[in-house]
Each structure stands twice: as structure tokens, then as C-alpha cells.
Design an enzyme around this catalytic site. Structure first.
Site, PDB file in Angstrom:
ATOM      1  N   ARG A 143     -11.617   0.130  -4.381  1.00  0.00           N
ATOM      2  CA  ARG A 143     -10.564   0.269  -3.378  1.00  0.00           C
ATOM      3  C   ARG A 143     -10.602   1.698  -2.845  1.00  0.00           C
ATOM      4  O   ARG A 143     -10.477   2.648  -3.627  1.00  0.00           O
ATOM      5  CB  ARG A 143      -9.198  -0.042  -3.994  1.00  0.00           C
ATOM      6  CG  ARG A 143      -8.061   0.265  -3.066  1.00  0.00           C
ATOM      7  CD  ARG A 143      -6.671  -0.068  -3.611  1.00  0.00           C
ATOM      8  NE  ARG A 143      -5.721   0.359  -2.620  1.00  0.00           N
ATOM      9  CZ  ARG A 143      -4.740   1.254  -2.811  1.00  0.00           C
ATOM     10  NH1 ARG A 143      -4.514   1.765  -3.996  1.00  0.00           N
ATOM     11  NH2 ARG A 143      -3.981   1.628  -1.815  1.00  0.00           N
ATOM     12  N   HIS A 175      -3.470   5.267   4.044  1.00  0.00           N
ATOM     13  CA  HIS A 175      -3.013   5.904   2.805  1.00  0.00           C
ATOM     14  C   HIS A 175      -2.489   7.309   3.150  1.00  0.00           C
ATOM     15  O   HIS A 175      -3.040   8.317   2.731  1.00  0.00           O
ATOM     16  CB  HIS A 175      -4.153   5.940   1.786  1.00  0.00           C
ATOM     17  CG  HIS A 175      -3.723   6.131   0.366  1.00  0.00           C
ATOM     18  ND1 HIS A 175      -4.050   5.246  -0.658  1.00  0.00           N
ATOM     19  CD2 HIS A 175      -3.001   7.107  -0.236  1.00  0.00           C
ATOM     20  CE1 HIS A 175      -3.548   5.684  -1.803  1.00  0.00           C
ATOM     21  NE2 HIS A 175      -2.912   6.814  -1.583  1.00  0.00           N
ATOM     22  N   GLU A 232       2.092   2.247  -0.272  1.00  0.00           N
ATOM     23  CA  GLU A 232       3.341   2.835  -0.773  1.00  0.00           C
ATOM     24  C   GLU A 232       4.294   3.318   0.316  1.00  0.00           C
ATOM     25  O   GLU A 232       4.373   4.510   0.632  1.00  0.00           O
ATOM     26  CB  GLU A 232       3.022   3.994  -1.730  1.00  0.00           C
ATOM     27  CG  GLU A 232       2.166   3.565  -2.901  1.00  0.00           C
ATOM     28  CD  GLU A 232       2.051   4.618  -3.983  1.00  0.00           C
ATOM     29  OE1 GLU A 232       2.434   5.774  -3.753  1.00  0.00           O
ATOM     30  OE2 GLU A 232       1.600   4.270  -5.079  1.00  0.00           O
ATOM     31  N   ASN A 243       0.989  -0.945  -7.051  1.00  0.00           N
ATOM     32  CA  ASN A 243       0.624   0.327  -7.680  1.00  0.00           C
ATOM     33  C   ASN A 243       1.675   0.572  -8.759  1.00  0.00           C
ATOM     34  O   ASN A 243       2.858   0.671  -8.444  1.00  0.00           O
ATOM     35  CB  ASN A 243       0.671   1.475  -6.675  1.00  0.00           C
ATOM     36  CG  ASN A 243      -0.370   1.325  -5.572  1.00  0.00           C
ATOM     37  OD1 ASN A 243      -1.153   0.379  -5.562  1.00  0.00           O
ATOM     38  ND2 ASN A 243      -0.382   2.266  -4.643  1.00  0.00           N
ATOM     39  N   TYR A 249       3.146   2.637 -12.048  1.00  0.00           N
ATOM     40  CA  TYR A 249       3.128   3.863 -12.847  1.00  0.00           C
ATOM     41  C   TYR A 249       4.275   3.934 -13.847  1.00  0.00           C
ATOM     42  O   TYR A 249       4.057   3.991 -15.040  1.00  0.00           O
ATOM     43  CB  TYR A 249       3.150   5.086 -11.919  1.00  0.00           C
ATOM     44  CG  TYR A 249       1.841   5.270 -11.162  1.00  0.00           C
ATOM     45  CD1 TYR A 249       0.763   5.923 -11.757  1.00  0.00           C
ATOM     46  CD2 TYR A 249       1.671   4.763  -9.876  1.00  0.00           C
ATOM     47  CE1 TYR A 249      -0.444   6.072 -11.080  1.00  0.00           C
ATOM     48  CE2 TYR A 249       0.468   4.913  -9.195  1.00  0.00           C
ATOM     49  CZ  TYR A 249      -0.590   5.565  -9.800  1.00  0.00           C
ATOM     50  OH  TYR A 249      -1.777   5.705  -9.134  1.00  0.00           O
ATOM     51  N   GLU A 288      -3.204   0.126  -8.180  1.00  0.00           N
ATOM     52  CA  GLU A 288      -3.318   1.452  -8.810  1.00  0.00           C
ATOM     53  C   GLU A 288      -2.589   1.419 -10.133  1.00  0.00           C
ATOM     54  O   GLU A 288      -1.531   0.807 -10.262  1.00  0.00           O
ATOM     55  CB  GLU A 288      -2.645   2.555  -7.971  1.00  0.00           C
ATOM     56  CG  GLU A 288      -3.413   3.020  -6.773  1.00  0.00           C
ATOM     57  CD  GLU A 288      -2.699   4.142  -6.017  1.00  0.00           C
ATOM     58  OE1 GLU A 288      -1.961   4.937  -6.633  1.00  0.00           O
ATOM     59  OE2 GLU A 288      -2.896   4.204  -4.786  1.00  0.00           O
TER      60      GLU A 288
HETATM   61  C1  GBH Z   1       0.162   7.080  -6.006  1.00  0.00           C
HETATM   62  O1  GBH Z   1       1.498   7.422  -5.838  1.00  0.00           O
HETATM   63  C2  GBH Z   1      -0.634   7.341  -4.746  1.00  0.00           C
HETATM   64  O2  GBH Z   1      -0.917   6.144  -4.057  1.00  0.00           O
HETATM   65  C3  GBH Z   1      -1.887   8.114  -4.982  1.00  0.00           C
HETATM   66  O3  GBH Z   1      -2.381   8.572  -3.771  1.00  0.00           O
HETATM   67  C4  GBH Z   1      -1.603   9.221  -5.962  1.00  0.00           C
HETATM   68  O4  GBH Z   1      -2.672  10.108  -6.119  1.00  0.00           O
HETATM   69  C5  GBH Z   1      -1.274   8.577  -7.272  1.00  0.00           C
HETATM   70  O5  GBH Z   1      -0.248   7.651  -7.165  1.00  0.00           O
HETATM   71  C6  GBH Z   1      -0.882   9.568  -8.364  1.00  0.00           C
HETATM   72  O6  GBH Z   1       0.273  10.256  -8.014  1.00  0.00           O
HETATM   73  O7  GBH Z   1       7.024  14.939  -7.417  1.00  0.00           O
HETATM   74  O8  GBH Z   1       8.927  14.023  -8.559  1.00  0.00           O
HETATM   75  O9  GBH Z   1       8.867  14.003  -6.166  1.00  0.00           O
HETATM   76  C7  GBH Z   1       2.319   7.159  -6.958  1.00  0.00           C
HETATM   77  C8  GBH Z   1       3.775   7.248  -6.641  1.00  0.00           C
HETATM   78  C9  GBH Z   1       5.329   8.675  -5.630  1.00  0.00           C
HETATM   79  C10 GBH Z   1       4.385   9.306  -7.683  1.00  0.00           C
HETATM   80  C11 GBH Z   1       5.718  10.116  -5.384  1.00  0.00           C
HETATM   81  C12 GBH Z   1       4.793  10.729  -7.461  1.00  0.00           C
HETATM   82  C13 GBH Z   1       6.406  12.147  -6.406  1.00  0.00           C
HETATM   83  C14 GBH Z   1       7.415  12.394  -7.458  1.00  0.00           C
HETATM   84  N1  GBH Z   1       4.158   8.623  -6.435  1.00  0.00           N
HETATM   85  N2  GBH Z   1       5.970  10.771  -6.635  1.00  0.00           N
HETATM   86  S1  GBH Z   1       8.102  13.968  -7.380  1.00  0.00           S
END
Ligand code: GBH
Length: 443
Positions: free
Chosen positions: A74, A118, A161, A289, A291, A349
Site C-alpha cells: 500500500r 494521504h 484518515e 488504520n 493504533y 495500517e
Molecule cells: C497514521 O496516523 C498515518 O496514516 C501515517 O501517515 C502515520 O505515519 C502513522 O499513522 C503513524 O503516526 O501528536 O497527540 O496530536 C495515525 C493517527 C493521528 C496518530 C494523529 C497521531 C497525532 C496525535 N495519527 N495523531 S498528537
């Protein structure tokens, strides 16, 4: 600990995070170029100018994929590489680059899964996502890509996202373009985001060869029931619908929930006649995605659920926001499946940042990343074993890369990148993932 045969193992990346060559062969700036070049916006003022230089090293990167044994990759296209003016005349050199990447993948039997957007919105679009015209511009870009790449590319993701390129970009301002707007404006921007997705789905369907599959990659908020009882499970389902109301719920239901509209009141988005129909365009698959979990319990409030605060001791990975709750992957799949019954799901993701160090022997022993992944895979396998339509998994990320506002300070790769030389080194986690793929099992 086996996975179903045909389970699709993959890796994920995104254009601005890996390509570099920001000013080469006709590419024009995206809002992330502008933002990262603005003082104080990213860690140490770091930018994606060079990143992993994948624009020049893509063959090497495809070789890394081959060595892992993944069946799918991807990656995203940089819109302003393809259309330097965002709309109008395509840039042949930019198009050729993506054709070369696709060639390289197909030659060795890796299926390309392409994300159209993206976050690297062309700077050339006046007003960015504040303008409704941006949604239409994205659909035109999607139509062009569908015409020129479908057949060879069989799977497209529209957006990546929503919350990141809307709220984080125009409300809290941590991401490009770094604005802090009021609720009514933010809600309109969210609407333009889901509209761009919907119009792009329609554009792809109208222009792609038969058999092309379309979906999106969405980091829906994932609600995990505190205890697996009927009431808490139901609470997590309610939370999933309402907590994702402006985004995934709107896309999968073709409407905003009553509660969302009621809560937003006079700040609710202005919706034109056929918008919701476009937004709700049927999808071939949903990409998630995944996390971090939100824990939910049933309660007697009007919403019927409460999202619990996290104790300070809750474990995290190297990024402060990245709380570890491996069951998040099971509940992401189960909640979405039970509510909306998508035909197919992918984890588009999942992965983590780790404080990687290179040992004297030149190795990166990222045992914490392996621990993180192994535990998530157990729960992924549970979802597959229970019959939810989960088709595949894309690990974030193939390579350490430009981690947006965190610059190069956070490493998410299973290959270590020396950002001075560009040298890639497989970490322990790459070795481990190869073994998982080879045995199609959690190891
Ligand atoms: C993804 O976002 C993205 O799609 C990817 O590009 C990125 O590299 C990857 O995850 C890892 O981060 O700093 O406390 O404000 C994941 C969702 C949303 C997580 C924004 C981090 C910022 C939190 N992301 N968030 S903060």
C-alpha cells in the site's frame, strides 16, 4: 495460530513520508511542503524534501518487500506530482514514476494498493479543504488515475484518515496547513473531506476497468468494551457509530447521525442536494488504520456509554499518543463488521514507533516492536477465526520515514533508515514479519 490461507500480508507507506525529490520532474509543493518549511511547525524544522529518497530508490524498496515475502504493498500517489496545478494538465514525468513503481511490483508478483490522497494536498488549490471545489478537484484527479492505472492497479483507497486532514489540520493546527478555525468551519471542512471521498468513488467507478475495487483507509476511533459482556459490547457499538459520526458513519450510512447534527446545532455542515448519496457510495471494502484503543463502558447517560479516562500508567510506545491495547485490532474489525456489514475489510495500517538503536554489530533489536505486533496479530487472528471478513493486513511501515509533525524523531519502520546516507537495514521486526508471512501464523 494459523491465519486463513489467502490472507494478504502487506506493508504500507505514503508519498510525502518516503519519496523526497520534492522539487523534481515537475512536482509542485503540497501543503505539507509549505508547512514543514514554516518555522516551528515540525520537529527541528524537518521536511520531506529528501525523506527516504524512495523516488530514486524505489527499486531497492521493492526488493525489501520481496525479501519480506509480502503479497501486497500500500503506497500513495503525490497529487501535485501528477497534477502540478492540482487540476488540468497532468505531468507525464510524475505519472511515469508511478508507472515504474507499479511495473516493478507487478514483475515480482506484489499487488499494488494505491492511496490517492494521504494528506499532501496540492498547495495550488485555493483555500485547501475549506473550499468545496477541492472535493471536485480530487474526483477529477481520481478519474485520471483510474483511467491510467486501473487494470494494473486493482485496488484503490480514496482518502487516508479524515480526522487528520480535517480536525488536526484546521482545528488543532498540528498538521498542515496549521489553522485553528471555529466549529462551523471545521464541520464544513469535514464535509468536504467525506464528499471528496464519495465523488472520488463515483469517478473511479465511471473511469476504471471492470473489476477495480474501491474503498478508503480510515482511522476510525476504536471502542473496546471494558469487559466482554453484552451491555459493554453494545455500548462499544453505540460509541463506534457516534464517535465516528462525521466520517466513517457518514460514509457507510450515507447520512449524518441525528445525534451529531443535534450536537453541532447551528454549526452543522451545509449539505447540498446529492452530497449524501455521493458520500454513501457503496464500497468494495473498508480499510482500517488501527493504533490506539478507547475503553468504553455502558452507563445510563443519554448516549448509553462512557469513554473512560486512561490511568497515567497506561503503557505506550515511543509516540506519546500510541497507547498499547492489542485487542484494539479485534474490536475495530468486530464493531465495524457488526454495525455496517462491509463486504471485505483490510487493516490498512498498524504498527508502532520504537526507540530503535543500532548495536555495535549493526543490528536493530526492536523487541518491543515485535512484542507490539505479535500481540496485535493474536487479536487479528481471533477476528479472522471468528469469521469476520478480514482479508489482509498492511504493516505501518516498510521504512522509517518522515513522521509528519514529528519529523524524523519517531521511527515506525521495520527497516531502519540512516537518514544521512539513505541506507536501509532490516530490523529484528522485519526478520520476524518474514517468518509470520512464510508460516502464515503468529510466531
Ligand atoms: C497514521 O496516523 C498515518 O496514516 C501515517 O501517515 C502515520 O505515519 C502513522 O499513522 C503513524 O503516526 O501528536 O497527540 O496530536 C495515525 C493517527 C493521528 C496518530 C494523529 C497521531 C497525532 C496525535 N495519527 N495523531 S498528537
Amino acid at each position: 495460530m494459523q491465519f486463513p490461507s489467502n490472507f494478504l500480508w502487506g506493508c504500507a507507506t505514503a508519498a510525502y513520508q518516503i519519496e523526497g525529490a520534492a522539487n523534481e520532474d515537475g512536482r509542485t509543493p503540497s501543503i505539507w511542503d509549505t508547512f514543514s518549511h514554516t518555522a516551528g511547525k515540525t520537529f527541528h524544522g524537518e521536511t520531506g524534501d529528501v525523506a527516504d529518497d524512495s523516488y530514486h530508490r524505489y527499486k531497492e524498496d521493492v526488493k525489501l518487500l520481496k525479501d519480506l515475502g509480502v503479497k501486497a504493498y500500500r503506497f500513495s500517489f503525490s497529487w501535485s506530482r501528477v497534477f502540478p496545478d492540482a487540476i488540468g494538465k497532468p505531468n507525464q514525468k510524475g505519472v511515469d514514476y508511478y508507472q515504474r513503481v507499479v511495473d516493478e511490483l507487478l514483475q515480482i508478483g506484489i499487488e499494488p494498493y494505491v492511496t490517492l490522497f494521504h494528506w499532501d494536498l496540492p498547495q495550488a488549490l485555493p483555500g485547501g479543504w475549506q473550499s468545496r471545489d477541492t472535493s471536485k478537484a480530487m474526483a477529477d484527479y481520481a478519474a485520471y488515475i483510474a483511467k491510467n492505472f486501473s487494470g494494473r492497479v486493482k485496488h484503490f483507497f480514496t482518502t487516508n484518515e479524515f480526522v487528520c486532514f480535517t480536525d488536526l489540520s484546521y482545528k488543532s493546527g498540528q498538521f498542515a496547513p496549521g489553522l485553528k478555525l471555529a466549529d462551523a468551519e471545521v464541520n464544513q471542512i469535514r464535509h468536504h473531506g467525506v464528499l471528496a471521498h464519495g465523488l472520488s468513488v463515483q469517478a473511479i467507478r465511471a473511469n476504471a476497468q471492470a473489476g477495480t475495487q474501491v474503498g478508503l483507509a480510515e482511522n476510525a476511533a476504536v471502542y473496546v468494551p471494558v469487559i466482554e459482556t453484552k451491555e459493554h459490547i453494545e455500548a462499544a457499538r453505540h460509541a463506534t457509530r457516534e464517535g465516528n459520526a462525521p466520517f466513517l458513519t457518514a460514509v457507510l450510512e450515507g447520512k449524518y447521525t441525528d445525534r451529531y447534527l443535534e450536537k453541532q446545532g447551528k454549526n452543522a455542515p451545509k449539505v447540498q442536494a446529492s452530497d449524501m448519496e455521493a458520500i454513501g457510495s457503496p464500497l468494495d471494502f473498508v480499510g482500517l488504520n488501527v493504533y490506539t484503543p478507547e475503553y468504553v463502558r455502558a452507563d445510563t447517560s443519554r448516549d448509553g456509554y462512557a469513554v473512560l479516562p486512561r490511568p497515567a500508567s497506561f503503557p505506550r510506545m515511543a509516540s506519546p499518543w500510541l497507547y498499547i491495547g492489542p485487542e484494539v485490532i479485534y474490536w475495530a474489525i468486530r464493531n465495524v463488521s457488526e454495525i455496517w456489514k462491509p463486504k471485505e475489510l483490510y487493516i490498512t495500517e498498524n504498527g508502532c514507533s520504537s526507540d530503535d538503536v543500532v548495536t555495535k554489530a549493526g543490528r536493530i533489536e526492536d523487541t518491543d516492536r515485535v512484542m507490539y505486533l505479535r500481540n496485535h496479530f493474536m487479536h487479528l487472528r481471533r477476528a479472522a477465526a471468528e469469521g469476520y471478513p478480514i482479508k489482509g493486513y498492511f504493516l505501518w511501515s516498510l521504512l522509517d520515514n518522515f513522521e509528519w509533525a514529528d519529523g524524523y524523531s519517531k521511527r515506525f519502520g521495520i527497516h531502519y533508515v540512516d537518514f544521512k546516507t539513505g541506507k536501509r537495514t532490516p530490523k529484528l521486526s522485519a526478520e520476524w514479519y518474514r517468518e509470520v508471512i512464510a508460516r502464515n501464523a503468529v510466531v
